[in-house]
Motif scaffolding. Structure first.
Motif, PDB file in Angstrom:
ATOM      1  N   SER A  42       0.816  -1.206   0.000  1.00 54.20           N
ATOM      2  CA  SER A  42       0.000   0.000   0.000  1.00 54.20           C
ATOM      3  C   SER A  42       0.855   1.265   0.000  1.00 54.20           C
ATOM      4  O   SER A  42       1.842   1.368   0.734  1.00 54.20           O
ATOM      5  N   GLY A  43       0.485   2.205  -0.868  1.00 52.71           N
ATOM      6  CA  GLY A  43       1.152   3.498  -0.909  1.00 52.71           C
ATOM      7  C   GLY A  43       2.403   3.549  -1.746  1.00 52.71           C
ATOM      8  O   GLY A  43       2.969   4.630  -1.939  1.00 52.71           O
ATOM      9  N   GLN A  44       2.860   2.435  -2.277  1.00 57.49           N
ATOM     10  CA  GLN A  44       4.097   2.418  -3.070  1.00 57.49           C
ATOM     11  C   GLN A  44       3.737   2.400  -4.546  1.00 57.49           C
ATOM     12  O   GLN A  44       2.927   1.582  -4.985  1.00 57.49           O
ATOM     13  N   ILE A  45       4.322   3.286  -5.332  1.00 58.94           N
ATOM     14  CA  ILE A  45       4.030   3.323  -6.757  1.00 58.94           C
ATOM     15  C   ILE A  45       5.257   3.037  -7.614  1.00 58.94           C
ATOM     16  O   ILE A  45       5.123   2.859  -8.827  1.00 58.94           O
ATOM     17  N   VAL A  46       6.428   3.001  -7.022  1.00 56.85           N
ATOM     18  CA  VAL A  46       7.644   2.651  -7.757  1.00 56.85           C
ATOM     19  C   VAL A  46       8.167   1.343  -7.189  1.00 56.85           C
ATOM     20  O   VAL A  46       8.422   1.230  -5.987  1.00 56.85           O
ATOM     21  N   TRP A  68       3.224 -11.941 -15.362  1.00 57.04           N
ATOM     22  CA  TRP A  68       2.896 -11.027 -16.447  1.00 57.04           C
ATOM     23  C   TRP A  68       3.589  -9.688 -16.219  1.00 57.04           C
ATOM     24  O   TRP A  68       3.559  -9.144 -15.114  1.00 57.04           O
ATOM     25  N   VAL A  69       4.186  -9.151 -17.277  1.00 58.55           N
ATOM     26  CA  VAL A  69       4.938  -7.894 -17.204  1.00 58.55           C
ATOM     27  C   VAL A  69       4.366  -6.922 -18.228  1.00 58.55           C
ATOM     28  O   VAL A  69       4.245  -7.255 -19.418  1.00 58.55           O
ATOM     29  N   ARG A  70       4.012  -5.721 -17.770  1.00 62.33           N
ATOM     30  CA  ARG A  70       3.418  -4.717 -18.651  1.00 62.33           C
ATOM     31  C   ARG A  70       4.477  -3.821 -19.284  1.00 62.33           C
ATOM     32  O   ARG A  70       5.582  -3.676 -18.775  1.00 62.33           O
ATOM     33  N   TYR A  79      -3.314   9.726 -16.088  1.00 64.83           N
ATOM     34  CA  TYR A  79      -3.546   8.285 -16.193  1.00 64.83           C
ATOM     35  C   TYR A  79      -4.088   7.740 -14.873  1.00 64.83           C
ATOM     36  O   TYR A  79      -3.649   8.168 -13.794  1.00 64.83           O
ATOM     37  N   PRO A  80      -5.005   6.789 -14.933  1.00 62.84           N
ATOM     38  CA  PRO A  80      -5.539   6.231 -13.683  1.00 62.84           C
ATOM     39  C   PRO A  80      -4.547   5.347 -12.948  1.00 62.84           C
ATOM     40  O   PRO A  80      -4.690   5.122 -11.748  1.00 62.84           O
ATOM     41  N   ASP A  81      -3.548   4.822 -13.649  1.00 63.51           N
ATOM     42  CA  ASP A  81      -2.560   3.934 -13.043  1.00 63.51           C
ATOM     43  C   ASP A  81      -1.293   4.726 -12.730  1.00 63.51           C
ATOM     44  O   ASP A  81      -0.558   5.118 -13.636  1.00 63.51           O
ATOM     45  N   PRO A  82      -0.999   4.988 -11.442  1.00 66.63           N
ATOM     46  CA  PRO A  82       0.166   5.807 -11.115  1.00 66.63           C
ATOM     47  C   PRO A  82       1.467   5.016 -11.028  1.00 66.63           C
ATOM     48  O   PRO A  82       2.526   5.591 -10.781  1.00 66.63           O
ATOM     49  N   VAL A  83       1.419   3.699 -11.211  1.00 67.51           N
ATOM     50  CA  VAL A  83       2.588   2.856 -10.956  1.00 67.51           C
ATOM     51  C   VAL A  83       3.698   3.138 -11.957  1.00 67.51           C
ATOM     52  O   VAL A  83       3.465   3.264 -13.161  1.00 67.51           O
ATOM     53  N   GLY A  84       4.918   3.241 -11.454  1.00 64.11           N
ATOM     54  CA  GLY A  84       6.093   3.371 -12.304  1.00 64.11           C
ATOM     55  C   GLY A  84       6.634   1.996 -12.646  1.00 64.11           C
ATOM     56  O   GLY A  84       7.296   1.349 -11.838  1.00 64.11           O
TER      57      GLY A  84
END
Length: 327
Positions: A42-46, A68-70, A79-84
């Motif tokens: 939770s709270g981690q995007i990188v 699976w790797v995007r 963008y709705p997805d903040p993940v780096g």
């Protein structure tokens, strides 16, 4: 005794899996379960690279069928997805050398924003490093502003997708050959080395702007986003009809990516969330059984950031959910 000529083109000590990797992930009347990376607290995007490798190794040991790797090159506040996300080829190379049995799947390389020969080179490299455990999932991207950022014409993506697919297929297929964009007089012939251990299986992730008939004709299967049961069943029926039209009697896989918030309470009923469910493990098993009965062959679980640690979630899934489907 000198090596045979063919052997000189292949990577040393790289024997393929005895069973084609696609049949370990996609099999008629069976459902397998995989995980989407990264797996973040939770709270981690990188993503922490070392932690992702450790979680991947644990998923491999626990018996998940695929990682699976995007391919998400750019981030934006819109963008709705903040993940780096890590670069897919870098991460896939690391996963290939740190896992043993689990399939590695790109979900999906953006076929229209990368040169197809670079994609083919990456696919062959990951297949070689993983000893045959790679499935090349390809998509056209669902973020139009990225086309402009890369100087590409988004209006041409359907035709570009087909052209690039043809070039990649030629390079990673059973009789590999390079199809150059141009071949002026006197240009040499090209090869991609090392040669593939076997043809790299190619999977359509999303539609890429193509018809289901085109996908059924050219790909080993079709991977889609989760939909509610009635809508998903209609989509699967459309897929089966396309397969019977263009490849009667042949197997073509059907899979779905499912967002999962796994509750601490195993008896919590399933509640719809965006592209998936919040649920306890008992209702999850029921939902997965229904998917299997309706013809889904693989589910990739996307575990969003939540108060539960990713390792705890995958341990619970391995103990109580995987045995229902991986026996």
């Amino acid at each position: 005794m000198p090596a045979q000529a063919d052997d000189l083109t292949r990577a040393p000590d790289a024997s393929p899996q005895t069973e084609p990797i696609e049949t370990r992930v996609f099999r008629a009347a069976h459902l397998s379960i995989g995980l989407n990376l990264p797996l973040l607290p939770s709270g981690q995007i990188v993503a922490d690279f070392n932690e992702q490798i450790a979680l991947a190794q644990r998923a491999d040991a626990l018996g998940f069928r695929a990682l699976w790797v995007r391919d998400v090159p750019l981030n934006s506040a819109d963008y709705p997805d903040p993940v780096g996300h890590l670069d897919p080829w870098v991460l896939l190379g690391a996963l290939a050398s740190h896992t043993r049995q689990i399939a590695l799947v790109s979900g999906a390389i953006v076929l229209t924003l990368r040169h197809p020969l670079h994609i083919a080179k990456g696919a062959i490299s990951v297949q070689t490093l993983s000893r045959g455990r790679f499935i090349l999932g390809l998509g056209s991207g669902d973020r139009p502003p990225e086309y402009a950022a890369f100087g590409a014409n988004g209006d041409a993506r359907r035709e570009l997708y087909r052209r690039h697919w043809e070039t990649v297929t030629a390079a990673v297929g059973p009789a590999p050959r390079v199809m150059p964009d141009a071949a002026p007089d006197g240009a040499p012939g090209f090869t991609l080395l090392p040669q593939p251990l076997r043809a790299v299986p190619m999977l359509a992730v999303g539609s890429g702007g193509q018809s289901v008939d085109w996908i059924a004709r050219h790909a080993i299967g079709w991977m889609t986003y989760h939909r509610e049961p009635d809508a998903q069943q209609a989509r699967h029926s459309m897929w089966r009809a396309a397969v019977e039209r263009v490849a009667p009697g042949e197997f073509r896989a059907f899979g779905t990516a499912l967002r999962l918030e796994l509750s601490d309470d195993p008896d919590e009923p399933a509640t719809p969330i965006l592209l998936g469910y919040r649920t306890g493990r008992h209702a999850l098993v029921e939902r997965l059984r229904a998917l299997r009965e309706h013809g889904t062959h693989h589910v990739s679980l996307n575990l969003p950031s939540s108060p539960r640690a990713p390792r705890d979630v995958i341990e619970e899934l391995a103990e109580y959910v995987l045995p229902e489907f991986h026996n």
